[in-house]
Design a protein around this motif. Structure first.
Motif, PDB file in Angstrom:
ATOM      1  N   GLY A  10      61.253  12.564  33.092  1.00 47.10           N
ATOM      2  CA  GLY A  10      61.548  11.847  34.317  1.00 47.10           C
ATOM      3  C   GLY A  10      60.996  12.459  35.582  1.00 47.10           C
ATOM      4  O   GLY A  10      61.091  11.863  36.651  1.00 47.10           O
ATOM      5  N   LYS A  11      60.396  13.646  35.473  1.00 43.72           N
ATOM      6  CA  LYS A  11      59.865  14.296  36.674  1.00 43.72           C
ATOM      7  C   LYS A  11      58.420  13.933  36.969  1.00 43.72           C
ATOM      8  O   LYS A  11      57.906  14.255  38.041  1.00 43.72           O
ATOM      9  N   GLY A  12      57.748  13.287  36.027  1.00 50.08           N
ATOM     10  CA  GLY A  12      56.357  12.922  36.218  1.00 50.08           C
ATOM     11  C   GLY A  12      55.710  12.554  34.897  1.00 50.08           C
ATOM     12  O   GLY A  12      56.362  12.519  33.845  1.00 50.08           O
ATOM     13  N   VAL A  13      54.414  12.283  34.941  1.00 54.38           N
ATOM     14  CA  VAL A  13      53.639  11.871  33.769  1.00 54.38           C
ATOM     15  C   VAL A  13      52.857  13.059  33.226  1.00 54.38           C
ATOM     16  O   VAL A  13      52.236  13.805  33.987  1.00 54.38           O
ATOM     17  N   VAL A  14      52.888  13.218  31.903  1.00 49.74           N
ATOM     18  CA  VAL A  14      52.025  14.196  31.232  1.00 49.74           C
ATOM     19  C   VAL A  14      50.894  13.431  30.554  1.00 49.74           C
ATOM     20  O   VAL A  14      51.117  12.388  29.932  1.00 49.74           O
ATOM     21  N   ASN A  15      49.680  13.931  30.684  1.00 43.14           N
ATOM     22  CA  ASN A  15      48.490  13.283  30.135  1.00 43.14           C
ATOM     23  C   ASN A  15      47.855  14.192  29.087  1.00 43.14           C
ATOM     24  O   ASN A  15      47.603  15.373  29.340  1.00 43.14           O
ATOM     25  N   VAL A  16      47.618  13.651  27.890  1.00 46.17           N
ATOM     26  CA  VAL A  16      46.925  14.387  26.839  1.00 46.17           C
ATOM     27  C   VAL A  16      45.636  13.649  26.491  1.00 46.17           C
ATOM     28  O   VAL A  16      45.650  12.439  26.249  1.00 46.17           O
ATOM     29  N   ASP A  37      47.834  24.854  21.195  1.00 45.74           N
ATOM     30  CA  ASP A  37      48.566  24.228  22.301  1.00 45.74           C
ATOM     31  C   ASP A  37      49.800  23.529  21.752  1.00 45.74           C
ATOM     32  O   ASP A  37      49.713  22.720  20.823  1.00 45.74           O
ATOM     33  N   THR A  38      50.935  23.862  22.312  1.00 43.49           N
ATOM     34  CA  THR A  38      52.189  23.181  22.000  1.00 43.49           C
ATOM     35  C   THR A  38      52.949  22.957  23.302  1.00 43.49           C
ATOM     36  O   THR A  38      52.842  23.749  24.230  1.00 43.49           O
ATOM     37  N   PHE A  39      53.706  21.866  23.355  1.00 43.45           N
ATOM     38  CA  PHE A  39      54.586  21.652  24.500  1.00 43.45           C
ATOM     39  C   PHE A  39      55.685  20.685  24.102  1.00 43.45           C
ATOM     40  O   PHE A  39      55.589  19.989  23.078  1.00 43.45           O
ATOM     41  N   VAL A  40      56.728  20.640  24.916  1.00 41.67           N
ATOM     42  CA  VAL A  40      57.811  19.674  24.723  1.00 41.67           C
ATOM     43  C   VAL A  40      58.116  19.006  26.054  1.00 41.67           C
ATOM     44  O   VAL A  40      57.949  19.604  27.122  1.00 41.67           O
ATOM     45  N   ILE A  41      58.532  17.749  25.964  1.00 46.07           N
ATOM     46  CA  ILE A  41      59.128  17.043  27.100  1.00 46.07           C
ATOM     47  C   ILE A  41      60.574  16.806  26.711  1.00 46.07           C
ATOM     48  O   ILE A  41      60.859  16.143  25.713  1.00 46.07           O
ATOM     49  N   ARG A  42      61.507  17.361  27.484  1.00 49.37           N
ATOM     50  CA  ARG A  42      62.919  17.330  27.124  1.00 49.37           C
ATOM     51  C   ARG A  42      63.726  16.485  28.090  1.00 49.37           C
ATOM     52  O   ARG A  42      63.406  16.392  29.275  1.00 49.37           O
ATOM     53  N   VAL A  63      57.078  23.611  28.735  1.00 53.10           N
ATOM     54  CA  VAL A  63      58.286  22.779  28.702  1.00 53.10           C
ATOM     55  C   VAL A  63      58.309  21.908  29.957  1.00 53.10           C
ATOM     56  O   VAL A  63      58.226  22.421  31.080  1.00 53.10           O
ATOM     57  N   TYR A  64      58.401  20.596  29.757  1.00 52.62           N
ATOM     58  CA  TYR A  64      58.518  19.660  30.862  1.00 52.62           C
ATOM     59  C   TYR A  64      59.879  18.960  30.782  1.00 52.62           C
ATOM     60  O   TYR A  64      60.450  18.823  29.697  1.00 52.62           O
ATOM     61  N   THR A  65      60.367  18.512  31.926  1.00 50.51           N
ATOM     62  CA  THR A  65      61.629  17.774  31.975  1.00 50.51           C
ATOM     63  C   THR A  65      61.342  16.285  32.122  1.00 50.51           C
ATOM     64  O   THR A  65      60.594  15.875  33.024  1.00 50.51           O
TER      65      THR A  65
END
Length: 474
Positions: free
Chosen positions: A323-329, A416-421, A319-321
Protein backbone atom coordinates in the motif's frame (compact mmCIF):
# COMPACT_ATOMS: atom_id res chain seq x y z
CA UNK A 1 -43.22 -17.12 26.73
CA UNK A 2 -42.41 -20.56 25.26
CA UNK A 3 -42.48 -19.11 21.75
CA UNK A 4 -40.26 -16.21 22.81
CA UNK A 5 -37.67 -18.55 24.31
CA UNK A 6 -37.75 -20.80 21.26
CA UNK A 7 -37.11 -17.86 18.91
CA UNK A 8 -34.29 -16.54 21.06
CA UNK A 9 -32.64 -19.97 21.21
CA UNK A 10 -33.03 -20.39 17.43
CA UNK A 11 -31.40 -17.06 16.62
CA UNK A 12 -28.64 -17.68 19.16
CA UNK A 13 -27.85 -20.97 17.43
CA UNK A 14 -27.76 -19.21 14.04
CA UNK A 15 -25.28 -16.63 15.33
CA UNK A 16 -23.10 -19.28 16.94
CA UNK A 17 -23.15 -21.44 13.81
CA UNK A 18 -22.24 -18.57 11.52
CA UNK A 19 -19.54 -17.32 13.87
CA UNK A 20 -18.06 -20.82 13.78
CA UNK A 21 -18.30 -21.12 9.99
CA UNK A 22 -16.97 -17.68 9.04
CA UNK A 23 -13.60 -18.03 10.77
CA UNK A 24 -13.16 -21.38 9.04
CA UNK A 25 -13.66 -19.66 5.68
CA UNK A 26 -11.33 -16.79 6.65
CA UNK A 27 -8.71 -19.20 7.98
CA UNK A 28 -8.88 -21.29 4.80
CA UNK A 29 -8.13 -18.17 2.77
CA UNK A 30 -5.41 -17.09 5.18
CA UNK A 31 -3.72 -20.49 5.02
CA UNK A 32 -3.99 -20.76 1.24
CA UNK A 33 -0.91 -20.20 -0.90
CA UNK A 34 0.35 -20.87 -4.40
CA UNK A 35 3.48 -20.25 -6.46
CA UNK A 36 3.77 -19.09 -10.05
CA UNK A 37 6.68 -18.18 -12.32
CA UNK A 38 7.13 -15.68 -15.14
CA UNK A 39 9.55 -14.13 -17.62
CA UNK A 40 9.54 -12.31 -20.91
CA UNK A 41 11.72 -12.55 -24.00
CA UNK A 42 11.78 -16.31 -23.83
CA UNK A 43 12.96 -17.45 -27.28
CA UNK A 44 15.97 -17.32 -29.56
CA UNK A 45 17.32 -13.86 -30.33
CA UNK A 46 20.62 -12.78 -28.83
CA UNK A 47 20.48 -16.04 -26.90
CA UNK A 48 19.69 -19.44 -28.37
CA UNK A 49 17.19 -22.24 -28.09
CA UNK A 50 19.73 -23.93 -25.82
CA UNK A 51 19.28 -21.02 -23.39
CA UNK A 52 15.51 -21.26 -23.72
CA UNK A 53 15.63 -25.00 -23.08
CA UNK A 54 17.77 -24.49 -19.97
CA UNK A 55 15.25 -22.11 -18.44
CA UNK A 56 12.24 -24.19 -19.48
CA UNK A 57 13.76 -27.29 -17.92
CA UNK A 58 14.60 -25.36 -14.74
CA UNK A 59 10.94 -24.56 -14.01
CA UNK A 60 10.31 -26.59 -10.85
CA UNK A 61 7.45 -28.95 -10.01
CA UNK A 62 4.74 -27.42 -7.89
CA UNK A 63 4.16 -24.25 -9.92
CA UNK A 64 0.53 -23.25 -10.41
CA UNK A 65 1.09 -21.50 -13.75
CA UNK A 66 3.72 -19.68 -15.84
CA UNK A 67 3.23 -16.28 -17.51
CA UNK A 68 5.24 -15.49 -20.65
CA UNK A 69 5.34 -11.68 -20.62
CA UNK A 70 5.82 -11.26 -24.37
CA UNK A 71 8.42 -11.54 -27.15
CA UNK A 72 7.68 -15.21 -27.11
CA UNK A 73 9.85 -17.05 -29.65
CA UNK A 74 11.74 -14.68 -32.01
CA UNK A 75 11.30 -17.53 -34.48
CA UNK A 76 10.42 -15.39 -37.49
CA UNK A 77 12.10 -12.59 -39.41
CA UNK A 78 14.55 -12.03 -36.52
CA UNK A 79 16.15 -15.34 -37.49
CA UNK A 80 15.54 -15.37 -41.23
CA UNK A 81 12.24 -17.26 -41.17
CA UNK A 82 8.78 -16.23 -42.44
CA UNK A 83 6.88 -13.77 -40.27
CA UNK A 84 4.34 -16.40 -39.26
CA UNK A 85 4.01 -20.15 -39.53
CA UNK A 86 6.54 -21.26 -36.93
CA UNK A 87 4.39 -20.75 -33.84
CA UNK A 88 3.50 -24.44 -33.43
CA UNK A 89 7.19 -25.34 -33.54
CA UNK A 90 7.76 -23.09 -30.53
CA UNK A 91 4.72 -24.40 -28.64
CA UNK A 92 5.86 -27.99 -29.12
CA UNK A 93 9.35 -26.99 -28.01
CA UNK A 94 7.92 -25.54 -24.78
CA UNK A 95 5.78 -28.61 -24.11
CA UNK A 96 8.68 -31.00 -24.67
CA UNK A 97 10.93 -29.16 -22.23
CA UNK A 98 8.47 -28.51 -19.41
CA UNK A 99 6.55 -31.80 -19.32
CA UNK A 100 9.05 -33.81 -17.25
CA UNK A 101 8.67 -31.36 -14.33
CA UNK A 102 5.25 -29.85 -14.90
CA UNK A 103 3.20 -32.46 -16.75
CA UNK A 104 1.26 -32.39 -20.03
CA UNK A 105 -1.51 -29.94 -19.06
CA UNK A 106 0.43 -27.25 -17.24
CA UNK A 107 -1.21 -23.78 -17.51
CA UNK A 108 1.04 -21.70 -19.80
CA UNK A 109 -0.25 -18.11 -20.05
CA UNK A 110 0.95 -15.73 -22.79
CA UNK A 111 0.93 -11.93 -23.01
CA UNK A 112 1.58 -10.19 -26.32
CA UNK A 113 4.92 -8.47 -26.95
CA UNK A 114 6.03 -6.29 -29.83
CA UNK A 115 7.64 -9.23 -31.68
CA UNK A 116 4.31 -11.06 -32.09
CA UNK A 117 1.90 -8.12 -32.37
CA UNK A 118 1.83 -8.40 -36.18
CA UNK A 119 2.67 -4.72 -36.50
CA UNK A 120 6.33 -4.42 -35.66
CA UNK A 121 8.34 -2.49 -38.24
CA UNK A 122 11.65 -4.19 -37.43
CA UNK A 123 10.71 -7.83 -36.80
CA UNK A 124 7.72 -10.12 -37.13
CA UNK A 125 8.21 -13.27 -35.11
CA UNK A 126 4.87 -15.01 -35.15
CA UNK A 127 1.43 -13.71 -34.23
CA UNK A 128 -0.19 -13.76 -30.80
CA UNK A 129 -3.39 -15.44 -32.01
CA UNK A 130 -1.36 -18.29 -33.51
CA UNK A 131 0.54 -18.78 -30.24
CA UNK A 132 -2.76 -19.01 -28.34
CA UNK A 133 -4.58 -21.19 -30.90
CA UNK A 134 -5.98 -24.64 -29.98
CA UNK A 135 -3.05 -26.49 -31.59
CA UNK A 136 -0.40 -24.38 -29.87
CA UNK A 137 -0.56 -23.10 -26.25
CA UNK A 138 -4.23 -22.12 -25.80
CA UNK A 139 -5.83 -20.28 -22.92
CA UNK A 140 -5.75 -22.57 -19.86
CA UNK A 141 -9.26 -23.69 -19.01
CA UNK A 142 -8.86 -23.61 -15.25
CA UNK A 143 -7.77 -20.02 -14.59
CA UNK A 144 -11.14 -18.35 -15.19
CA UNK A 145 -9.88 -15.67 -17.58
CA UNK A 146 -12.24 -12.67 -17.90
CA UNK A 147 -11.76 -10.71 -21.15
CA UNK A 148 -11.72 -6.94 -21.24
CA UNK A 149 -15.06 -5.25 -21.69
CA UNK A 150 -13.29 -2.58 -23.76
CA UNK A 151 -13.12 -5.13 -26.58
CA UNK A 152 -10.38 -6.43 -28.86
CA UNK A 153 -11.66 -5.93 -32.40
CA UNK A 154 -8.39 -7.12 -33.93
CA UNK A 155 -8.49 -10.53 -32.21
CA UNK A 156 -9.45 -13.88 -33.68
CA UNK A 157 -12.82 -15.38 -32.75
CA UNK A 158 -11.10 -18.14 -30.78
CA UNK A 159 -8.60 -16.05 -28.80
CA UNK A 160 -10.73 -12.99 -28.15
CA UNK A 161 -8.97 -10.64 -25.74
CA UNK A 162 -6.84 -13.43 -24.25
CA UNK A 163 -3.16 -12.59 -24.73
CA UNK A 164 -4.05 -8.92 -24.98
CA UNK A 165 -6.28 -7.60 -22.25
CA UNK A 166 -8.19 -9.17 -19.36
CA UNK A 167 -7.71 -10.64 -15.91
CA UNK A 168 -8.05 -13.75 -13.77
CA UNK A 169 -8.57 -14.17 -10.03
CA UNK A 170 -6.71 -16.97 -8.31
CA UNK A 171 -7.39 -19.34 -6.66
CA UNK A 172 -10.74 -19.52 -8.44
CA UNK A 173 -13.57 -19.19 -5.93
CA UNK A 174 -11.53 -17.79 -3.03
CA UNK A 175 -8.94 -15.57 -4.70
CA UNK A 176 -5.87 -14.15 -3.05
CA UNK A 177 -4.74 -12.16 -6.09
CA UNK A 178 -5.98 -10.61 -9.29
CA UNK A 179 -3.69 -10.91 -12.31
CA UNK A 180 -4.26 -8.36 -15.05
CA UNK A 181 -2.73 -8.54 -18.53
CA UNK A 182 -2.54 -5.44 -20.71
CA UNK A 183 -0.99 -4.74 -24.10
CA UNK A 184 0.40 -1.32 -23.27
CA UNK A 185 1.55 0.65 -26.31
CA UNK A 186 1.08 -2.31 -28.66
CA UNK A 187 -0.43 -2.02 -32.11
CA UNK A 188 -1.85 -5.46 -32.75
CA UNK A 189 -3.53 -6.97 -35.75
CA UNK A 190 -1.37 -8.18 -38.66
CA UNK A 191 -1.21 -4.83 -40.36
CA UNK A 192 -4.04 -3.01 -38.61
CA UNK A 193 -3.46 -0.18 -36.16
CA UNK A 194 -5.45 -1.27 -33.11
CA UNK A 195 -3.64 0.72 -30.44
CA UNK A 196 -3.73 -0.51 -26.85
CA UNK A 197 -3.12 2.67 -24.92
CA UNK A 198 -4.56 3.57 -21.51
CA UNK A 199 -5.14 7.25 -20.88
CA UNK A 200 -8.05 9.33 -19.50
CA UNK A 201 -10.01 11.53 -21.87
CA UNK A 202 -9.01 14.59 -19.83
CA UNK A 203 -5.34 13.94 -20.65
CA UNK A 204 -5.04 12.32 -24.10
CA UNK A 205 -8.41 13.39 -25.53
CA UNK A 206 -8.91 9.97 -27.14
CA UNK A 207 -12.14 8.02 -26.61
CA UNK A 208 -10.58 4.61 -27.31
CA UNK A 209 -7.76 5.21 -24.82
CA UNK A 210 -10.30 6.45 -22.27
CA UNK A 211 -12.42 3.31 -22.67
CA UNK A 212 -9.42 1.10 -21.91
CA UNK A 213 -8.36 3.36 -19.05
CA UNK A 214 -11.78 3.08 -17.41
CA UNK A 215 -11.83 -0.71 -17.83
CA UNK A 216 -8.37 -1.00 -16.25
CA UNK A 217 -9.25 1.34 -13.38
CA UNK A 218 -12.44 -0.59 -12.72
CA UNK A 219 -10.84 -4.03 -12.49
CA UNK A 220 -8.07 -2.70 -10.23
CA UNK A 221 -10.54 -0.96 -7.91
CA UNK A 222 -12.77 -4.04 -7.76
CA UNK A 223 -9.87 -6.27 -6.74
CA UNK A 224 -8.61 -3.81 -4.11
CA UNK A 225 -12.10 -3.58 -2.62
CA UNK A 226 -12.11 -7.37 -2.30
CA UNK A 227 -8.77 -7.40 -0.50
CA UNK A 228 -6.87 -9.09 -3.34
CA UNK A 229 -3.28 -8.48 -4.31
CA UNK A 230 -3.13 -6.73 -7.70
CA UNK A 231 -0.41 -7.83 -10.12
CA UNK A 232 -0.18 -6.41 -13.65
CA UNK A 233 1.60 -8.04 -16.60
CA UNK A 234 2.60 -5.70 -19.44
CA UNK A 235 5.38 -6.42 -21.90
CA UNK A 236 6.88 -2.94 -22.09
CA UNK A 237 8.14 -1.14 -18.98
CA UNK A 238 7.98 2.61 -18.53
CA UNK A 239 11.13 2.63 -16.38
CA UNK A 240 14.24 0.60 -17.11
CA UNK A 241 17.91 0.67 -16.09
CA UNK A 242 19.12 -0.73 -19.43
CA UNK A 243 20.73 0.98 -22.41
CA UNK A 244 17.83 1.39 -24.81
CA UNK A 245 14.35 1.00 -23.28
CA UNK A 246 12.18 4.10 -22.99
CA UNK A 247 8.67 4.79 -21.71
CA UNK A 248 7.07 3.87 -25.04
CA UNK A 249 3.58 5.23 -25.51
CA UNK A 250 3.08 5.08 -29.29
CA UNK A 251 3.58 8.81 -29.54
CA UNK A 252 2.21 11.89 -27.83
CA UNK A 253 -1.53 12.56 -27.61
CA UNK A 254 -2.78 15.97 -26.58
CA UNK A 255 0.65 16.59 -25.05
CA UNK A 256 0.66 13.36 -22.99
CA UNK A 257 2.38 9.97 -23.07
CA UNK A 258 -0.20 7.17 -22.57
CA UNK A 259 2.42 4.81 -21.10
CA UNK A 260 3.25 7.30 -18.36
CA UNK A 261 -0.45 7.96 -17.77
CA UNK A 262 -1.02 4.24 -17.24
CA UNK A 263 1.76 4.17 -14.66
CA UNK A 264 0.11 7.08 -12.87
CA UNK A 265 -3.01 4.91 -12.70
CA UNK A 266 -1.06 2.03 -11.17
CA UNK A 267 0.15 4.38 -8.45
CA UNK A 268 -3.14 6.13 -7.77
CA UNK A 269 -5.19 2.91 -7.59
CA UNK A 270 -2.73 0.98 -5.44
CA UNK A 271 -1.36 -1.73 -7.73
CA UNK A 272 1.05 -3.88 -5.73
CA UNK A 273 3.35 -5.22 -8.44
CA UNK A 274 3.96 -4.52 -12.14
CA UNK A 275 5.80 -7.19 -14.14
CA UNK A 276 7.44 -6.49 -17.51
CA UNK A 277 9.83 -7.97 -20.04
CA UNK A 278 11.18 -6.18 -23.14
CA UNK A 279 14.49 -5.11 -21.54
CA UNK A 280 16.78 -8.15 -21.67
CA UNK A 281 17.84 -8.16 -18.04
CA UNK A 282 16.51 -8.56 -14.52
CA UNK A 283 15.64 -5.48 -12.49
CA UNK A 284 13.65 -4.73 -9.37
CA UNK A 285 12.57 -1.21 -8.54
CA UNK A 286 12.31 0.66 -5.32
CA UNK A 287 8.74 1.15 -4.11
CA UNK A 288 7.49 4.12 -6.11
CA UNK A 289 4.78 6.73 -5.77
CA UNK A 290 5.51 8.64 -8.99
CA UNK A 291 7.77 8.77 -12.06
CA UNK A 292 9.45 12.08 -11.31
CA UNK A 293 8.53 15.75 -11.39
CA UNK A 294 7.64 15.68 -15.08
CA UNK A 295 5.84 13.16 -17.27
CA UNK A 296 8.33 11.04 -19.28
CA UNK A 297 7.91 11.54 -23.00
CA UNK A 298 7.39 8.65 -25.36
CA UNK A 299 10.48 6.99 -26.90
CA UNK A 300 12.97 9.25 -25.11
CA UNK A 301 15.86 7.80 -23.14
CA UNK A 302 16.55 11.04 -21.30
CA UNK A 303 13.07 12.25 -20.30
CA UNK A 304 12.85 10.40 -16.98
CA UNK A 305 13.97 12.65 -14.12
CA UNK A 306 14.90 11.03 -10.82
CA UNK A 307 13.21 12.44 -7.73
CA UNK A 308 13.87 10.99 -4.24
CA UNK A 309 10.38 12.12 -3.23
CA UNK A 310 8.96 9.43 -5.55
CA UNK A 311 10.58 6.67 -3.47
CA UNK A 312 8.51 5.30 -0.58
CA UNK A 313 10.99 2.50 0.20
CA UNK A 314 14.44 2.01 -1.31
CA UNK A 315 14.20 -1.77 -1.04
CA UNK A 316 17.61 -2.12 0.59
CA UNK A 317 16.26 -4.54 3.23
CA UNK A 318 14.26 -6.47 0.57
CA UNK A 319 11.02 -5.84 2.47
CA UNK A 320 8.25 -3.56 1.24
CA UNK A 321 4.98 -2.65 2.97
CA UNK A 322 1.81 -3.17 1.00
CA UNK A 323 0.00 0.00 0.00
CA UNK A 324 2.95 2.38 0.15
CA UNK A 325 3.67 2.33 -3.58
CA UNK A 326 4.25 0.21 -6.69
CA UNK A 327 7.10 -2.28 -7.08
CA UNK A 328 8.22 -2.98 -10.66
CA UNK A 329 10.02 -6.17 -11.74
CA UNK A 330 11.53 -6.61 -15.20
CA UNK A 331 12.44 -10.18 -16.07
CA UNK A 332 13.55 -10.27 -19.70
CA UNK A 333 16.56 -12.55 -19.32
CA UNK A 334 14.86 -15.94 -19.64
CA UNK A 335 17.20 -16.69 -22.55
CA UNK A 336 18.61 -13.28 -23.52
CA UNK A 337 22.19 -12.22 -22.77
CA UNK A 338 22.69 -9.05 -24.81
CA UNK A 339 21.38 -6.20 -22.64
CA UNK A 340 23.41 -4.15 -20.17
CA UNK A 341 22.90 -1.72 -17.32
CA UNK A 342 23.31 2.00 -17.90
CA UNK A 343 24.61 3.15 -14.51
CA UNK A 344 24.49 6.87 -15.37
CA UNK A 345 20.92 6.97 -16.64
CA UNK A 346 18.50 8.83 -14.29
CA UNK A 347 15.91 6.05 -14.52
CA UNK A 348 18.42 3.59 -13.05
CA UNK A 349 18.20 5.45 -9.72
CA UNK A 350 14.63 4.18 -9.36
CA UNK A 351 15.91 0.58 -9.12
CA UNK A 352 17.14 -1.26 -6.04
CA UNK A 353 18.83 -4.06 -7.95
CA UNK A 354 19.51 -5.14 -11.52
CA UNK A 355 21.46 -7.79 -13.42
CA UNK A 356 22.76 -8.29 -16.94
CA UNK A 357 23.51 -11.82 -18.15
CA UNK A 358 26.02 -10.54 -20.72
CA UNK A 359 29.39 -12.26 -20.59
CA UNK A 360 31.45 -9.10 -21.19
CA UNK A 361 29.74 -5.84 -20.15
CA UNK A 362 30.94 -2.86 -22.18
CA UNK A 363 29.88 0.24 -20.14
CA UNK A 364 32.79 1.94 -18.40
CA UNK A 365 32.40 0.08 -15.11
CA UNK A 366 32.49 -3.31 -16.90
CA UNK A 367 30.32 -4.94 -14.24
CA UNK A 368 27.12 -6.94 -14.52
CA UNK A 369 25.01 -5.81 -11.67
CA UNK A 370 23.45 -3.13 -9.52
CA UNK A 371 23.00 -3.95 -5.83
CA UNK A 372 21.36 -1.39 -3.53
CA UNK A 373 22.21 1.34 -5.98
CA UNK A 374 25.91 0.44 -6.35
CA UNK A 375 27.61 -1.10 -9.42
CA UNK A 376 28.80 -4.55 -8.43
CA UNK A 377 30.48 -7.39 -10.30
CA UNK A 378 29.65 -11.03 -9.75
CA UNK A 379 28.63 -14.17 -11.60
CA UNK A 380 25.31 -13.77 -13.41
CA UNK A 381 23.04 -15.58 -15.83
CA UNK A 382 19.63 -16.20 -17.35
CA UNK A 383 16.51 -17.23 -15.48
CA UNK A 384 13.02 -16.30 -14.36
CA UNK A 385 11.02 -14.85 -11.49
CA UNK A 386 9.06 -16.95 -9.02
CA UNK A 387 6.44 -15.62 -6.58
CA UNK A 388 4.62 -17.31 -3.73
CA UNK A 389 1.30 -15.67 -2.88
CA UNK A 390 -0.41 -15.79 0.51
CA UNK A 391 -3.04 -13.53 2.05
CA UNK A 392 -0.29 -11.72 3.96
CA UNK A 393 2.57 -11.36 1.49
CA UNK A 394 4.09 -11.74 -1.97
CA UNK A 395 7.49 -13.48 -1.81
CA UNK A 396 9.73 -13.12 -4.87
CA UNK A 397 12.85 -15.08 -5.81
CA UNK A 398 15.02 -14.71 -8.89
CA UNK A 399 15.76 -18.23 -10.11
CA UNK A 400 18.92 -18.52 -12.19
CA UNK A 401 18.71 -21.37 -14.67
CA UNK A 402 22.11 -21.03 -16.34
CA UNK A 403 25.22 -19.07 -15.39
CA UNK A 404 26.35 -17.13 -18.47
CA UNK A 405 28.88 -14.77 -16.86
CA UNK A 406 31.46 -16.46 -14.64
CA UNK A 407 34.27 -14.39 -13.14
CA UNK A 408 35.52 -16.90 -10.61
CA UNK A 409 34.50 -19.41 -7.99
CA UNK A 410 35.49 -16.99 -5.23
CA UNK A 411 33.08 -14.35 -6.54
CA UNK A 412 29.46 -14.17 -5.38
CA UNK A 413 26.63 -15.15 -7.72
CA UNK A 414 23.80 -12.71 -8.30
CA UNK A 415 20.58 -13.36 -6.42
CA UNK A 416 17.49 -11.35 -5.62
CA UNK A 417 14.67 -11.94 -3.17
CA UNK A 418 12.08 -9.61 -1.70
CA UNK A 419 8.68 -9.59 -0.02
CA UNK A 420 5.73 -7.21 -0.05
CA UNK A 421 3.95 -7.57 3.28
CA UNK A 422 0.69 -6.45 4.78
CA UNK A 423 0.93 -4.06 7.70
CA UNK A 424 1.36 -5.77 11.04
CA UNK A 425 -1.86 -6.98 12.73
CA UNK A 426 -3.64 -4.65 15.16
CA UNK A 427 -5.88 -2.59 12.93
CA UNK A 428 -7.85 -1.13 15.85
CA UNK A 429 -6.68 0.04 19.26
CA UNK A 430 -10.10 -0.05 20.93
CA UNK A 431 -12.50 -2.81 21.89
CA UNK A 432 -15.37 -1.23 19.99
CA UNK A 433 -13.18 -0.66 16.93
CA UNK A 434 -12.12 -4.30 16.97
CA UNK A 435 -15.72 -5.51 17.24
CA UNK A 436 -16.77 -3.14 14.50
CA UNK A 437 -14.02 -4.34 12.18
CA UNK A 438 -14.94 -7.97 12.83
CA UNK A 439 -18.62 -7.40 12.10
CA UNK A 440 -17.83 -5.35 9.01
CA UNK A 441 -15.68 -8.17 7.61
CA UNK A 442 -18.21 -10.86 8.64
CA UNK A 443 -21.39 -9.25 7.42
CA UNK A 444 -23.54 -12.39 7.65
CA UNK A 445 -22.81 -12.57 11.36
CA UNK A 446 -23.67 -8.87 11.63
CA UNK A 447 -27.11 -9.42 10.11
CA UNK A 448 -27.86 -12.48 12.22
CA UNK A 449 -26.67 -10.74 15.38
CA UNK A 450 -28.78 -7.68 14.66
CA UNK A 451 -31.79 -9.90 14.02
CA UNK A 452 -31.24 -11.86 17.21
CA UNK A 453 -30.84 -8.73 19.29
CA UNK A 454 -33.93 -7.15 17.79
CA UNK A 455 -36.25 -10.05 18.66
CA UNK A 456 -36.63 -9.18 22.39
CA UNK A 457 -37.34 -5.55 21.48
CA UNK A 458 -40.03 -6.56 18.99
CA UNK A 459 -41.63 -8.99 21.44
CA UNK A 460 -41.56 -6.38 24.22
CA UNK A 461 -43.32 -3.88 21.94
CA UNK A 462 -45.95 -6.49 21.07
CA UNK A 463 -46.56 -7.30 24.75
CA UNK A 464 -46.88 -3.62 25.67
CA UNK A 465 -49.27 -3.04 22.79
CA UNK A 466 -51.29 -6.09 23.87
CA UNK A 467 -51.59 -4.81 27.43
CA UNK A 468 -52.79 -1.44 26.21
CA UNK A 469 -55.31 -3.17 24.00
CA UNK A 470 -56.64 -5.21 26.96
CA UNK A 471 -57.08 -2.21 29.29
CA UNK A 472 -60.81 -1.69 30.16
CA UNK A 473 -62.58 1.29 28.68
CA UNK A 474 -63.43 4.08 31.17
Amino acid sequence: MTLVRTLLILFSLIVVSLSTLSPLVSEARAESSFTFAFAGDTGQYSGSFANSAASLQALPPGLTFFVDVGDISYNGTSNGFPATGNEVFWCNFVKTNIQPNLGPNFPWIQVVGNHEDGNSTFAKDGYIDAFTSPNCLPKPAGIGFIPSTAGCADASVYSGCYGREGYWDFPVGQPLARFIMVAGSEKIGNGTTAGYNYCPLSACNNLNFDKRWNWLKGVIDQAKAGGEWVIVFDHKPCLSPDLATSCEGNGTFNGHNPAAQMWNLFVSEGVDLVINGHAHLHARSKQLTCLGPTEPSSASLTSVVYSPSCVADDGSDNVYTRGKGVVNVIDGAFSQTDDQINFTRPATSYFATAMSARYSPTPSSHVCCLVNGSPTDMNSGIGFGEITVTADQLSYTWQMSLETRFIGSQSPTFSDTFVIRNDQPGQSSTLFGGIGGFLNENWIISIATAAALSIPVIILRIRIAGRKHRQPLP
